[in-house]
Write a protein that holds these residues in place. Structure first.
Motif, PDB file in Angstrom:
ATOM      1  N   GLU A 169       0.833  -1.204   0.000  1.00  0.00           N
ATOM      2  CA  GLU A 169       0.000   0.000   0.000  1.00  0.00           C
ATOM      3  C   GLU A 169       0.871   1.259   0.000  1.00  0.00           C
ATOM      4  O   GLU A 169       0.589   2.220  -0.708  1.00  0.00           O
ATOM      5  N   GLU A 170       1.944   1.227   0.779  1.00  0.00           N
ATOM      6  CA  GLU A 170       2.863   2.370   0.822  1.00  0.00           C
ATOM      7  C   GLU A 170       3.495   2.614  -0.551  1.00  0.00           C
ATOM      8  O   GLU A 170       3.617   3.756  -1.002  1.00  0.00           O
ATOM      9  N   GLU A 171       3.891   1.542  -1.226  1.00  0.00           N
ATOM     10  CA  GLU A 171       4.483   1.692  -2.561  1.00  0.00           C
ATOM     11  C   GLU A 171       3.452   2.222  -3.558  1.00  0.00           C
ATOM     12  O   GLU A 171       3.773   3.028  -4.436  1.00  0.00           O
ATOM     13  N   ALA A 172       2.219   1.765  -3.427  1.00  0.00           N
ATOM     14  CA  ALA A 172       1.157   2.251  -4.313  1.00  0.00           C
ATOM     15  C   ALA A 172       0.914   3.741  -4.090  1.00  0.00           C
ATOM     16  O   ALA A 172       0.775   4.516  -5.044  1.00  0.00           O
ATOM     17  N   VAL A 173       0.868   4.148  -2.823  1.00  0.00           N
ATOM     18  CA  VAL A 173       0.664   5.571  -2.498  1.00  0.00           C
ATOM     19  C   VAL A 173       1.788   6.411  -3.089  1.00  0.00           C
ATOM     20  O   VAL A 173       1.554   7.477  -3.672  1.00  0.00           O
ATOM     21  N   LYS A 174       3.018   5.930  -2.971  1.00  0.00           N
ATOM     22  CA  LYS A 174       4.162   6.666  -3.534  1.00  0.00           C
ATOM     23  C   LYS A 174       4.050   6.784  -5.047  1.00  0.00           C
ATOM     24  O   LYS A 174       4.326   7.826  -5.632  1.00  0.00           O
ATOM     25  N   PHE A 175       3.624   5.691  -5.698  1.00  0.00           N
ATOM     26  CA  PHE A 175       3.492   5.730  -7.154  1.00  0.00           C
ATOM     27  C   PHE A 175       2.438   6.742  -7.576  1.00  0.00           C
ATOM     28  O   PHE A 175       2.669   7.561  -8.465  1.00  0.00           O
ATOM     29  N   PHE A 176       1.263   6.694  -6.957  1.00  0.00           N
ATOM     30  CA  PHE A 176       0.176   7.578  -7.378  1.00  0.00           C
ATOM     31  C   PHE A 176       0.444   9.044  -7.015  1.00  0.00           C
ATOM     32  O   PHE A 176      -0.207   9.942  -7.543  1.00  0.00           O
ATOM     33  N   ALA A 177       1.417   9.285  -6.123  1.00  0.00           N
ATOM     34  CA  ALA A 177       1.795  10.651  -5.773  1.00  0.00           C
ATOM     35  C   ALA A 177       2.827  11.236  -6.743  1.00  0.00           C
ATOM     36  O   ALA A 177       3.161  12.415  -6.648  1.00  0.00           O
ATOM     37  N   LEU A 178       3.317  10.423  -7.674  1.00  0.00           N
ATOM     38  CA  LEU A 178       4.274  10.922  -8.656  1.00  0.00           C
ATOM     39  C   LEU A 178       3.617  11.956  -9.567  1.00  0.00           C
ATOM     40  O   LEU A 178       2.391  11.959  -9.740  1.00  0.00           O
ATOM     41  N   PRO A 179       4.417  12.819 -10.196  1.00  0.00           N
ATOM     42  CA  PRO A 179       3.857  13.750 -11.189  1.00  0.00           C
ATOM     43  C   PRO A 179       3.148  12.973 -12.298  1.00  0.00           C
ATOM     44  O   PRO A 179       3.560  11.865 -12.660  1.00  0.00           O
ATOM     45  N   GLN A 180       2.101  13.559 -12.843  1.00  0.00           N
ATOM     46  CA  GLN A 180       1.298  12.878 -13.847  1.00  0.00           C
ATOM     47  C   GLN A 180       2.134  12.406 -15.031  1.00  0.00           C
ATOM     48  O   GLN A 180       1.922  11.310 -15.560  1.00  0.00           O
ATOM     49  N   THR A 181       3.096  13.205 -15.436  1.00  0.00           N
ATOM     50  CA  THR A 181       3.920  12.836 -16.597  1.00  0.00           C
ATOM     51  C   THR A 181       4.715  11.561 -16.328  1.00  0.00           C
ATOM     52  O   THR A 181       4.911  10.741 -17.226  1.00  0.00           O
ATOM     53  N   GLU A 182       5.175  11.383 -15.077  1.00  0.00           N
ATOM     54  CA  GLU A 182       5.934  10.172 -14.747  1.00  0.00           C
ATOM     55  C   GLU A 182       5.031   8.942 -14.728  1.00  0.00           C
ATOM     56  O   GLU A 182       5.411   7.863 -15.190  1.00  0.00           O
ATOM     57  N   LYS A 183       3.823   9.103 -14.189  1.00  0.00           N
ATOM     58  CA  LYS A 183       2.892   7.962 -14.174  1.00  0.00           C
ATOM     59  C   LYS A 183       2.513   7.561 -15.588  1.00  0.00           C
ATOM     60  O   LYS A 183       2.377   6.373 -15.893  1.00  0.00           O
ATOM     61  N   GLU A 184       2.347   8.541 -16.444  1.00  0.00           N
ATOM     62  CA  GLU A 184       1.925   8.245 -17.810  1.00  0.00           C
ATOM     63  C   GLU A 184       3.009   7.545 -18.620  1.00  0.00           C
ATOM     64  O   GLU A 184       2.726   6.964 -19.673  1.00  0.00           O
ATOM     65  N   ARG A 185       4.253   7.570 -18.137  1.00  0.00           N
ATOM     66  CA  ARG A 185       5.319   6.819 -18.801  1.00  0.00           C
ATOM     67  C   ARG A 185       5.052   5.319 -18.733  1.00  0.00           C
ATOM     68  O   ARG A 185       5.523   4.555 -19.575  1.00  0.00           O
ATOM     69  N   VAL A 186       4.295   4.901 -17.729  1.00  0.00           N
ATOM     70  CA  VAL A 186       4.016   3.483 -17.530  1.00  0.00           C
ATOM     71  C   VAL A 186       2.935   3.002 -18.482  1.00  0.00           C
ATOM     72  O   VAL A 186       2.910   1.849 -18.872  1.00  0.00           O
ATOM     73  N   GLY A 187       2.033   3.888 -18.888  1.00  0.00           N
ATOM     74  CA  GLY A 187       0.871   3.516 -19.693  1.00  0.00           C
ATOM     75  C   GLY A 187       1.097   3.818 -21.151  1.00  0.00           C
ATOM     76  O   GLY A 187       2.237   3.959 -21.586  1.00  0.00           O
ATOM     77  N   PRO A 188       0.013   3.952 -21.923  1.00  0.00           N
ATOM     78  CA  PRO A 188      -1.353   3.841 -21.427  1.00  0.00           C
ATOM     79  C   PRO A 188      -1.770   2.392 -21.223  1.00  0.00           C
ATOM     80  O   PRO A 188      -1.205   1.497 -21.832  1.00  0.00           O
ATOM     81  N   ALA A 189      -2.768   2.200 -20.376  1.00  0.00           N
ATOM     82  CA  ALA A 189      -3.251   0.841 -20.098  1.00  0.00           C
ATOM     83  C   ALA A 189      -3.919   0.269 -21.341  1.00  0.00           C
ATOM     84  O   ALA A 189      -4.882   0.826 -21.840  1.00  0.00           O
ATOM     85  N   SER A 190      -3.393  -0.840 -21.840  1.00  0.00           N
ATOM     86  CA  SER A 190      -3.959  -1.414 -23.079  1.00  0.00           C
ATOM     87  C   SER A 190      -3.848  -2.944 -23.114  1.00  0.00           C
ATOM     88  O   SER A 190      -3.225  -3.465 -24.036  1.00  0.00           O
ATOM     89  N   PRO A 191      -4.377  -3.703 -22.191  1.00  0.00           N
ATOM     90  CA  PRO A 191      -5.053  -3.197 -21.001  1.00  0.00           C
ATOM     91  C   PRO A 191      -4.124  -2.987 -19.813  1.00  0.00           C
ATOM     92  O   PRO A 191      -4.533  -2.401 -18.812  1.00  0.00           O
ATOM     93  N   PHE A 192      -2.858  -3.456 -19.898  1.00  0.00           N
ATOM     94  CA  PHE A 192      -1.988  -3.384 -18.723  1.00  0.00           C
ATOM     95  C   PHE A 192      -1.171  -2.109 -18.741  1.00  0.00           C
ATOM     96  O   PHE A 192      -0.706  -1.655 -19.776  1.00  0.00           O
ATOM     97  N   GLY A 193      -0.975  -1.552 -17.548  1.00  0.00           N
ATOM     98  CA  GLY A 193      -0.233  -0.315 -17.414  1.00  0.00           C
ATOM     99  C   GLY A 193      -1.000   0.676 -16.559  1.00  0.00           C
ATOM    100  O   GLY A 193      -1.853   0.300 -15.755  1.00  0.00           O
ATOM    101  N   TYR A 194      -0.703   1.952 -16.750  1.00  0.00           N
ATOM    102  CA  TYR A 194      -1.335   3.019 -15.961  1.00  0.00           C
ATOM    103  C   TYR A 194      -2.514   3.605 -16.720  1.00  0.00           C
ATOM    104  O   TYR A 194      -2.444   3.834 -17.932  1.00  0.00           O
ATOM    105  N   GLY A 195      -3.598   3.841 -16.000  1.00  0.00           N
ATOM    106  CA  GLY A 195      -4.768   4.473 -16.598  1.00  0.00           C
ATOM    107  C   GLY A 195      -5.330   5.533 -15.681  1.00  0.00           C
ATOM    108  O   GLY A 195      -5.165   5.470 -14.456  1.00  0.00           O
ATOM    109  N   SER A 196      -5.993   6.504 -16.266  1.00  0.00           N
ATOM    110  CA  SER A 196      -6.596   7.588 -15.491  1.00  0.00           C
ATOM    111  C   SER A 196      -7.945   7.953 -16.082  1.00  0.00           C
ATOM    112  O   SER A 196      -8.030   8.319 -17.268  1.00  0.00           O
ATOM    113  N   LYS A 197      -8.992   7.805 -15.284  1.00  0.00           N
ATOM    114  CA  LYS A 197     -10.377   8.151 -15.622  1.00  0.00           C
ATOM    115  C   LYS A 197     -11.020   7.206 -16.626  1.00  0.00           C
ATOM    116  O   LYS A 197     -12.144   6.775 -16.423  1.00  0.00           O
ATOM    117  N   ASN A 198     -10.336   6.876 -17.715  1.00  0.00           N
ATOM    118  CA  ASN A 198     -10.931   5.957 -18.686  1.00  0.00           C
ATOM    119  C   ASN A 198     -10.738   4.513 -18.224  1.00  0.00           C
ATOM    120  O   ASN A 198      -9.626   4.093 -17.911  1.00  0.00           O
TER     121      ASN A 198
END
Length: 330
Positions: A68-97
């Motif tokens: 949970e701590e690692e997840a919190v740290k990941f989701f607190a990253l800047p949006q641009t860094e999180k988006e490097r992991v995605g887009p979810a298709s279906p695996f990866g990072y997704g936001s809203k969609n």
């Protein structure tokens, strides 16, 4: 914890308040897995609700808190860094969609493919970076423990149903080719619309396609399950326990005796909600049909036989709230 980058409320769906349930809503079954008779209670919960809470599950709180701590740290990253992991298709990072068919929610997430082999995260290249070693370690430990818990619960189901072998369900999620998924969801605090006729949907109503789902969250409410009469009941969070969902595939294997539970998440106006869900699925080519061992004399199968791969393809083409099993019914 960082909220999503100013998403507008027009981008997420509203859920209109449901007609209140004037009957006293049933409590969520709480089952201590180490107590005698737990197997019968598991079966009853699967038949009546398709959802229950398990305690005395044997997974250390430290291990749970670490991921949970690692997840919190990941989701607190800047949006641009999180988006490097995605887009979810279906695996990866997704936001809203959510998925590719127009479903939206007040949520961001990380979706990872998990197998019984050494963990493969081919779609999540960031986990191979040295900076992600603690995240990778937490994932491996958590996944090993939660998969064992899923098997304990599935074997309790078999014992409660008095069918052999004991691993008739659990062998499907322990198979080297099992198609299992881990989903980390973050629901940021949500500025509720003023004088709205509804509430903001975090994750729309749906059933889980797999055999079993094992989930937990932090101390923030939001999860609701649907009763047979269509009314919704809120599930009080319990960070030290796990909740079990019957999935569509298990409904088929039991010829509808166990029912896949319809559930959703509503956004919270003040607090972040972080949830971690393990979805235990069968191997891709596994043929799904009601087990003859569970068929009573003269009972007919409610479903035609199909493979998990076939069903998953169907699920990806549907909206969240669709009845996916409908086109496989006889």
């Amino acid at each position: 914890m960082v909220v999503l980058t100013k998403p507008s409320l027009g981008q997420v769906s509203l859920t209109r308040p449901q007609k209140p349930n004037h009957h006293h809503p049933p409590g969520i079954p709480v089952i201590n897995l180490s107590e005698p008779g737990a197997e019968a209670l598991v079966v009853r919960a699967c038949e009546e609700l398709g959802f229950f809470k398990v305690t005395d599950h044997g997974i250390p709180m430290e291990l749970i808190a670490k991921l949970e701590e690692e997840a919190v740290k990941f989701f607190a990253l800047p949006q641009t860094e999180k988006e490097r992991v995605g887009p979810a298709s279906p695996f990866g990072y997704g936001s809203k969609n959510i998925g590719c068919n127009g479903d939206t929610g007040w949520v961001e997430y990380l979706l990872m493919e998990i197998t019984s082999k050494p963990m493969s995260h081919a779609s999540l290249a960031f986990l191979t970076e040295p900076s992600a070693s603690s995240f990778r370690s937490a994932l491996n430990e958590y996944m090993s423990a939660v998969r064992k818990l899923a098997c304990v619960v599935l074997e309790s189901m078999a014992e409660g149903l008095k069918i052999e072998p004991r691993n008739i369900f659990s062998k499907l999620v322990m198979d080297e080719e099992s198609d299992s998924v881990l989903r980390l969801n973050h629901y940021p605090p949500c500025p509720m619309p003023e004088a709205s006729e509804g509430v903001v949907t975090g994750f729309g109503e749906h059933t889980d396609p797999q055999i079993i789902s094992v989930l937990r969250s932090n101390d923030t409410a939001g999860l609701q399950i649907s009763l047979r009469d269509g009314s919704w009941v809120s599930v009080l969070p319990d960070r030290a326990a796990f909740f079990i969902n019957v999935g569509d595939s298990l409904q088929v294997l039991t010829n509808g005796r166990f029912r896949s539970v319809r559930h959703r998440v509503l956004a919270n106006g003040l607090k972040s909600r972080v949830s971690m869900i393990y979805f235990g699925g069968p191997p891709s080519g596994e043929r799904l049909a009601p087990l003859s061992l569970l068929m009573r004399e003269g009972e007919e199968s409610h479903y035609r036989e199909f493979t998990w791969c076939e069903y998953k393809r169907c699920a990806y083409k549907t909206m969240l709230a669709d009845n996916r099993l409908g086109q496989f019914e006889k």
